[in-house]
Design a protein around this motif. Structure first.
Motif, PDB file in Angstrom:
ATOM      1  N   PHE A 162       0.791  -1.344  -0.142  1.00 56.77           N
ATOM      2  CA  PHE A 162      -0.115   0.247  -0.207  1.00 56.77           C
ATOM      3  C   PHE A 162       1.066   1.158   0.172  1.00 56.77           C
ATOM      4  CE2 PHE A 162      -2.747   3.180   2.343  1.00 56.77           C
ATOM      5  CZ  PHE A 162      -3.844   3.076   1.395  1.00 56.77           C
ATOM      6  N   PHE A 163       1.239   1.696  -1.279  1.00 56.63           N
ATOM      7  CA  PHE A 163       2.360   2.849  -1.349  1.00 56.63           C
ATOM      8  C   PHE A 163       1.800   4.120  -1.041  1.00 56.63           C
ATOM      9  CE2 PHE A 163       4.622  -0.430  -3.373  1.00 56.63           C
ATOM     10  CZ  PHE A 163       5.999  -0.129  -3.124  1.00 56.63           C
ATOM     11  N   PRO A 164       0.390   4.438  -0.928  1.00 58.58           N
ATOM     12  CA  PRO A 164      -0.208   5.795  -0.577  1.00 58.58           C
ATOM     13  C   PRO A 164       0.348   5.962   0.950  1.00 58.58           C
ATOM     14  CG  PRO A 164      -1.916   4.656  -1.834  1.00 58.58           C
ATOM     15  CD  PRO A 164      -0.734   3.696  -1.860  1.00 58.58           C
ATOM     16  N   LEU A 165       0.669   5.087   1.673  1.00 57.90           N
ATOM     17  CA  LEU A 165       1.140   5.130   3.121  1.00 57.90           C
ATOM     18  C   LEU A 165       2.402   6.013   3.207  1.00 57.90           C
ATOM     19  CD1 LEU A 165       0.675   4.331   6.279  1.00 57.90           C
ATOM     20  CD2 LEU A 165       2.018   2.458   5.772  1.00 57.90           C
ATOM     21  N   THR A 166       3.419   5.579   2.349  1.00 60.41           N
ATOM     22  CA  THR A 166       4.472   6.002   2.230  1.00 60.41           C
ATOM     23  C   THR A 166       5.187   7.094   1.291  1.00 60.41           C
ATOM     24  OG1 THR A 166       5.628   4.464   1.168  1.00 60.41           O
ATOM     25  CG2 THR A 166       5.741   4.116   3.558  1.00 60.41           C
ATOM     26  N   SER A 167       3.770   7.524   0.478  1.00 62.13           N
ATOM     27  CA  SER A 167       3.991   8.473  -0.887  1.00 62.13           C
ATOM     28  C   SER A 167       4.644   9.779  -0.379  1.00 62.13           C
ATOM     29  CB  SER A 167       2.740   8.539  -1.770  1.00 62.13           C
ATOM     30  OG  SER A 167       1.773   9.183  -0.694  1.00 62.13           O
ATOM     31  N   TYR A 168       4.371  10.162   0.903  1.00 62.62           N
ATOM     32  CA  TYR A 168       5.215  11.421   1.392  1.00 62.62           C
ATOM     33  C   TYR A 168       6.594  11.495   1.080  1.00 62.62           C
ATOM     34  CZ  TYR A 168       6.251   9.200   5.649  1.00 62.62           C
ATOM     35  OH  TYR A 168       6.904   8.493   6.797  1.00 62.62           O
ATOM     36  N   MET A 169       7.149  10.247   0.957  1.00 66.23           N
ATOM     37  CA  MET A 169       8.564   9.918   1.159  1.00 66.23           C
ATOM     38  C   MET A 169       9.226  10.398  -0.265  1.00 66.23           C
ATOM     39  SD  MET A 169       9.560   6.498   2.916  1.00 66.23           S
ATOM     40  CE  MET A 169       8.726   6.321   4.671  1.00 66.23           C
ATOM     41  N   LYS A 170       8.402  10.451  -1.317  1.00 62.19           N
ATOM     42  CA  LYS A 170       8.677  10.774  -2.702  1.00 62.19           C
ATOM     43  C   LYS A 170       9.520  12.205  -2.681  1.00 62.19           C
ATOM     44  CE  LYS A 170       4.446  12.198  -4.987  1.00 62.19           C
ATOM     45  NZ  LYS A 170       3.358  12.130  -3.797  1.00 62.19           N
ATOM     46  N   ASP A 171       9.047  13.074  -1.630  1.00 68.58           N
ATOM     47  CA  ASP A 171       9.363  14.677  -1.873  1.00 68.58           C
ATOM     48  C   ASP A 171      10.619  14.693  -0.501  1.00 68.58           C
ATOM     49  OD1 ASP A 171       7.420  15.245  -3.450  1.00 68.58           O
ATOM     50  OD2 ASP A 171       6.043  15.408  -1.756  1.00 68.58           O
ATOM     51  N   ASP A 172      11.011  13.545  -0.001  1.00 68.09           N
ATOM     52  CA  ASP A 172      12.066  13.652   0.804  1.00 68.09           C
ATOM     53  C   ASP A 172      13.368  13.999   0.384  1.00 68.09           C
ATOM     54  OD1 ASP A 172      14.354  12.126   2.483  1.00 68.09           O
ATOM     55  OD2 ASP A 172      12.662  12.314   4.206  1.00 68.09           O
ATOM     56  N   PRO A 173      14.117  14.887   0.659  1.00 68.20           N
ATOM     57  CA  PRO A 173      15.443  15.226  -0.016  1.00 68.20           C
ATOM     58  C   PRO A 173      16.481  14.316   0.062  1.00 68.20           C
ATOM     59  CG  PRO A 173      15.207  16.456   2.146  1.00 68.20           C
ATOM     60  CD  PRO A 173      13.544  15.801   1.705  1.00 68.20           C
ATOM     61  N   GLU A 174      16.474  13.489   1.076  1.00 66.77           N
ATOM     62  CA  GLU A 174      17.289  12.221   0.951  1.00 66.77           C
ATOM     63  C   GLU A 174      16.914  11.031   0.439  1.00 66.77           C
ATOM     64  OE1 GLU A 174      20.208   9.997   4.269  1.00 66.77           O
ATOM     65  OE2 GLU A 174      18.783  11.306   4.906  1.00 66.77           O
ATOM     66  N   PHE A 175      15.743  10.378   0.512  1.00 65.00           N
ATOM     67  CA  PHE A 175      15.245   9.405   0.137  1.00 65.00           C
ATOM     68  C   PHE A 175      14.141   9.284  -0.817  1.00 65.00           C
ATOM     69  CE2 PHE A 175      16.715   8.823   4.897  1.00 65.00           C
ATOM     70  CZ  PHE A 175      17.666   7.600   4.597  1.00 65.00           C
ATOM     71  N   GLY A 176      13.774  10.508  -1.480  1.00 70.51           N
ATOM     72  CA  GLY A 176      12.695  10.555  -2.379  1.00 70.51           C
ATOM     73  C   GLY A 176      13.064   9.809  -3.381  1.00 70.51           C
ATOM     74  N   GLU A 177      14.294   9.810  -3.934  1.00 78.03           N
ATOM     75  CA  GLU A 177      14.803   8.784  -5.264  1.00 78.03           C
ATOM     76  C   GLU A 177      14.616   7.642  -5.161  1.00 78.03           C
ATOM     77  OE1 GLU A 177      18.444   8.257  -7.935  1.00 78.03           O
ATOM     78  OE2 GLU A 177      18.595  10.215  -6.848  1.00 78.03           O
ATOM     79  N   PHE A 178      15.217   7.296  -3.983  1.00 79.48           N
ATOM     80  CA  PHE A 178      15.238   5.727  -3.266  1.00 79.48           C
ATOM     81  C   PHE A 178      13.652   5.259  -3.569  1.00 79.48           C
ATOM     82  CE2 PHE A 178      15.625   2.382  -0.355  1.00 79.48           C
ATOM     83  CZ  PHE A 178      16.635   1.439  -1.017  1.00 79.48           C
ATOM     84  N   TRP A 179      12.810   6.315  -2.805  1.00 83.45           N
ATOM     85  CA  TRP A 179      11.376   5.640  -2.907  1.00 83.45           C
ATOM     86  C   TRP A 179      10.852   5.338  -4.254  1.00 83.45           C
ATOM     87  CZ3 TRP A 179       6.637   7.138  -4.197  1.00 83.45           C
ATOM     88  CH2 TRP A 179       5.508   6.669  -3.786  1.00 83.45           C
TER      89      TRP A 179
END
Length: 861
Positions: A753-770
């Motif tokens: 269920f990726f909507p749970l962690t979709s906020y991570m796509k904007d994370d400056p450190e882990f966005g690309e990894f997500w």
């Protein structure tokens, strides 16, 4: 669209009942919970709508607070989160109990993969005699392990059992009492369980489920396949790891090992005594009653007045039972013979040991132990090993291992590991003296990489004065590289004179364990499964060449990423080039309670294993053989998948992401199992030391389930982009093995269920990894649907899909709370001087939410 009857039964007997009983649960006035039951559905609704609007967990919690809590303080929000966690934990228990109570209604116990159907199928083809001959050789062994994936304390397990009974009988008054009791019963263990505690917990399943189920199944064999003869083959075996699995668990001591086997013997004798008391009311005949009373007294004294002594041997007990049986047949018109035979079958199955305790240790530990033994024996001038042993090559070391004999005394060694390892050899001897050879007769070597690892272990027995040990040495091959080398290792062993003699004394049978969990962690989903398949074919070939019967023992966890999923299909898909005269698997955590926790589910899943063996070795013998073209396609898919997974695993953000964005480290902090979550004690996280359970579990908590699908989409897309899709499609259409892999991967996708962690796509450190993870998820989902022709994941298992959806709906508030807490922890740690008290509170929230999430998934770790 017409709804399948199975789904109708599930909706009527599980989903509808859950809605009714949950409405009772949320209105119960639990202590200190107040109006939580009213607020929780509102929070769940905000979570559901919030993720559709692409809100993050912080926004969801803040919106709920503003709308329903009159802008509560952070302390008030935290208090409510803890109360929500309490409620959701109990909702999960309720759903478990309802689903278990409805098991026999939803699942046809006499359906396609049942023993009855297997017998009827053979009868219709007029080959019942051949089926009887097959079952005179074939066996299954389910091995209970204590890996930390089941979090219910014993008191809660008892309530679940009582709830099932109340639900089955529609006893609403009793249901309300039990739900109230559930609300007041703690779910959290204050202290870590010891290995003995874990053994006691699992013994409950042996006594209350496996004992009865196996006895009735063996009686079915006797009546319907063996024409009334008592079966000579132990078709069903049980194995046991708590108290014997030393790998990475410093709390498993020799005393614990001996206590566990003593407990197992006491448990089986109590089961026998209970049955003897019940049968005493029936076996009141002349020349039978006195024999039965004497048997009762001897078993009673062995259980309640024994300090390790027995007042009857197993051979004496069996002889007495056969004497009584003959008297009933000859003098009493076989009255109550069926009842007696069912009891005799149990005694033949379980002896005085109940389940075989396996001893397991890591080859790296053995390396250290052998070095210490070389040092100490040289200091004592025993001439067992040369002083320069460590500088010898493998061939020279093998020669010395073939000569090594001694009578080591554990007290000679200051090193705790060496002393404990030597003690474990003497412990096996003692267990065999007390419980019989089947009490403990296997030594498993984790992380086995060479023939020397096996010979070192075998030499340990000879160094302890046990020349012709009645113990099987079982190498465990886990990584992709070790699986590739397994054939070479076993050829070296088969041609070694000493080991060859050992195998002759063990009926030329060699058990080899293969690790799905660590294989997946190391090589990704496709490569792990394909590597194990290839290893099985290669090991079967080399074993047949040397006249050795190889038995494969599969280390399988709950989810597809750890070898779980549709077990029947997996074993039915093994082709003729893979030895399959025995099916041996580990069962653990929620898999024990969900698949073997009730009489109905235990029977259903044991019969699934038996019918899978019959399907592969008897009904469809010679089928499911992969063609050279299909193998080439599978090899290509696996290599592409392996490269993609390896690149992902080696990404510089891989370990930091798990450490700082998942619940990984909280597995070690929770009191859920006796074993540490990683093998080394170093502060820094080393991927190689990380255990498969917290690794897979961490991805599951994130609802990303990476180990169950990552690399699959990339591999399929390669064939699509290069115009070779038809090759993959034909493989899926014709290979049950590949189809099963894809279907099991679908389960991993369905639980994501990726909507749970979709906020991570904007994370400056882990966005690309997500984004890497999410893109692989999308591609895998698109292509497995294209491959299967389905419109939705798990379309062919509608009831299973409905169960997953309901469970995910129940725990959505927990998942949201966990992510909210993890976000708060990260924010606090970014500050130069974080508030330590608040850090501890949010960490406690993460740990508490971890329990409910895993219990709800049932096979998430």
């Amino acid at each position: 669209m017409y709804t399948s009857p199975r789904l109708e039964r599930f909706e009527e007997n599980v989903l509808a009942k859950y809605q009714i009983y949950n409405s009772i649960l949320i209105t119960l006035p639990f202590d200190n919970i107040g109006n939580t039951g009213i607020m929780l559905p509102l929070f769940a609704e905000v979570c559901e709508s919030g993720y559709k609007k692409e809100w993050n967990p912080q926004q969801i919690v803040d919106f709920f607070s503003e709308k329903y809590l009159d802008n509560a303080s952070e302390k008030e929000k935290i208090d409510l989160m803890f109360r929500f966690i309490q409620y959701v934990e109990r909702q999960v228990v309720l759903f478990d109990a309802i689903e278990d109570a409805a098991f026999s209604v939803v699942n046809n116990l006499d359906g396609e993969n049942s023993l009855r159907n297997t017998k009827d199928k053979a009868e219709s083809k007029d080959n019942l005699k051949e089926l009887k001959a097959f079952f005179e050789e074939f066996k299954i062994r389910t091995v209970l392990t204590a890996h930390p994936t089941q979090f219910y304390p014993g008191s809660v397990l008892g309530i679940i059992t009582d709830l099932e009974d109340a639900i089955r009988n529609n006893n609403l008054k009793r249901m309300r009492e039990l739900l109230a009791q559930l609300g007041k019963t703690p779910f959290i263990k204050k202290e870590k369980p010891t290995p003995f505690d874990e053994a006691v917990s699992l013994t409950w399943y042996l006594e209350n489920v496996f004992y009865e189920t196996a006895g009735k199944m063996m009686h079915f064999f006797q009546k319907n396949i063996y024409d009334g003869e008592l079966p000579k083959n132990q078709i069903l075996n049980l194995g046991f790891w708590p108290g014997g699995d030393r790998d990475g668990n410093p709390f498993v001591t020799t005393d614990i090992t001996l206590q566990v086997t003593q407990r197992l013997r006491t448990s089986i004798l109590k089961c026998y005594y209970r049955d003897i008391r019940d049968l005493k009311r029936k076996l009141t005949f002349h020349q039978v009653d006195q024999l039965w009373t004497e048997l009762e007294h001897k078993i009673y004294r062995s259980v309640f007045y024994s300090e390790g002594d027995l007042y009857i041997t197993l051979d004496e007990m069996k002889a007495t039972l056969l004497d009584i049986r003959n008297r009933i047949i000859e003098n009493h018109q076989s009255l109550y013979l069926d009842d007696l035979d069912e009891f005799i079958n149990k005694v033949n199955l379980f002896g005085f040991y109940f389940a075989t305790l396996d001893i397991r240790q890591n080859s790296k530990i053995h390396d250290k132990v052998i070095k210490d033994i070389v040092k100490v024996t040289n200091e004592r001038q025993l001439s067992v090993f040369p002083k320069d042993y460590s500088s010898l090559n493998e061939s020279q070391k093998l020669d010395w291992m073939a000569k090594a004999t001694a009578s080591l005394d554990p007290e000679w060694f200051e090193d705790e590991l060496t002393r404990a390892t030597v003690e474990s050899i003497y412990a096996i001897q003692k267990i065999q003296e007390q419980n019989g050879e089947m009490g403990a007769n296997r030594y498993i070597i984790s992380n086995n990489q060479s023939a020397l690892n096996v010979l070192e272990t075998y030499a340990l027995f000879r160094l302890c004065g046990w020349e012709n040990s009645s113990v099987d040495i079982v190498p465990l091959f886990e990584t992709v590289e070790d699986l590739e080398n397994a054939q070479r290792v076993m050829q070296t062993l088969y041609t070694n004179p000493l080991y060859s003699e050992h195998l002759k004394s063990r009926n030329n049978k060699q058990t080899i364990m293969l690790g799905f969990s660590d294989g997946t962690k190391d090589g990704g989903y496709l490569m792990a499964n394909w590597s194990i398949y290839k290893a099985k074919e290669a090991l079967t070939s080399i074993s047949r060449n040397y006249g050795i019967e190889v038995v494969f023992f599969d280390g399988r966890g709950g989810p597809p990423a750890r070898g779980g999923g549709k077990t029947h299909k997996f074993y039915a898909s093994q082709g003729p080039d893979i030895e399959n005269n025995e099916i041996q698997i580990t069962i653990q955590g929620q898999t024990i309670s969900s698949n073997f926790g009730t009489l109905d589910s235990c029977r259903y899943n044991l019969e699934n294993l038996l019918s899978a063996g019959a399907a592969n070795q008897f009904f469809n013998k010679g089928e499911n053989k992969l063609s050279d073209t299909e193998k080439k396609t599978l090899e290509s898919l696996s290599q592409i998948s392996y490269k993609e997974y390896s690149d992902f695993k080696n990404h510089p953000k891989f370990i930091p992401y798990l450490e700082r964005r998942s619940a990984l480290k909280y597995y070690a902090m929770a009191n859920i199992g006796s074993r540490p979550s990683k093998r080394s004690q170093s502060e820094k996280l080393d991927f190689n030391d990380l255990r498969a359970i917290p690794f897979v579990g961490a991805w599951s908590q994130l609802k990303q389930n990476v180990p169950g699908f990552f690399g699959v989409g990339t591999a399929l897309k390669h064939f699509e982009d290069n115009g070779n899709w038809q090759e993959v499609q034909e493989l899926y259409d014709h290979s049950l093995f590949f189809k099963t892999l894809i279907e099991n991967s679908m389960m991993s996708l369905a639980k994501s269920f990726f909507p749970l962690t979709s906020y991570m796509k904007d994370d400056p450190e882990f966005g690309e990894f997500w984004e890497i993870i999410f893109n692989e998820f999308k591609e895998t989902k698109r292509l497995v649907l294209k491959l299967s022709g389905f419109d939705a994941l798990m379309e062919n298992y509608p009831d299973g899909k409905a169960s997953i959806q309901m469970r995910e709906q129940i725990v959505l508030p927990l998942l949201t709370i966990q992510q909210y807490a993890l976000t708060k922890i990260n924010d606090l740690n970014l500050k130069g001087n974080p508030d330590e008290e608040m850090l501890k509170i949010y960490e406690k929230i993460v740990m508490r939410s971890l329990f409910g999430n895993i219990n709800a998934s049932r096979n998430s770790a």
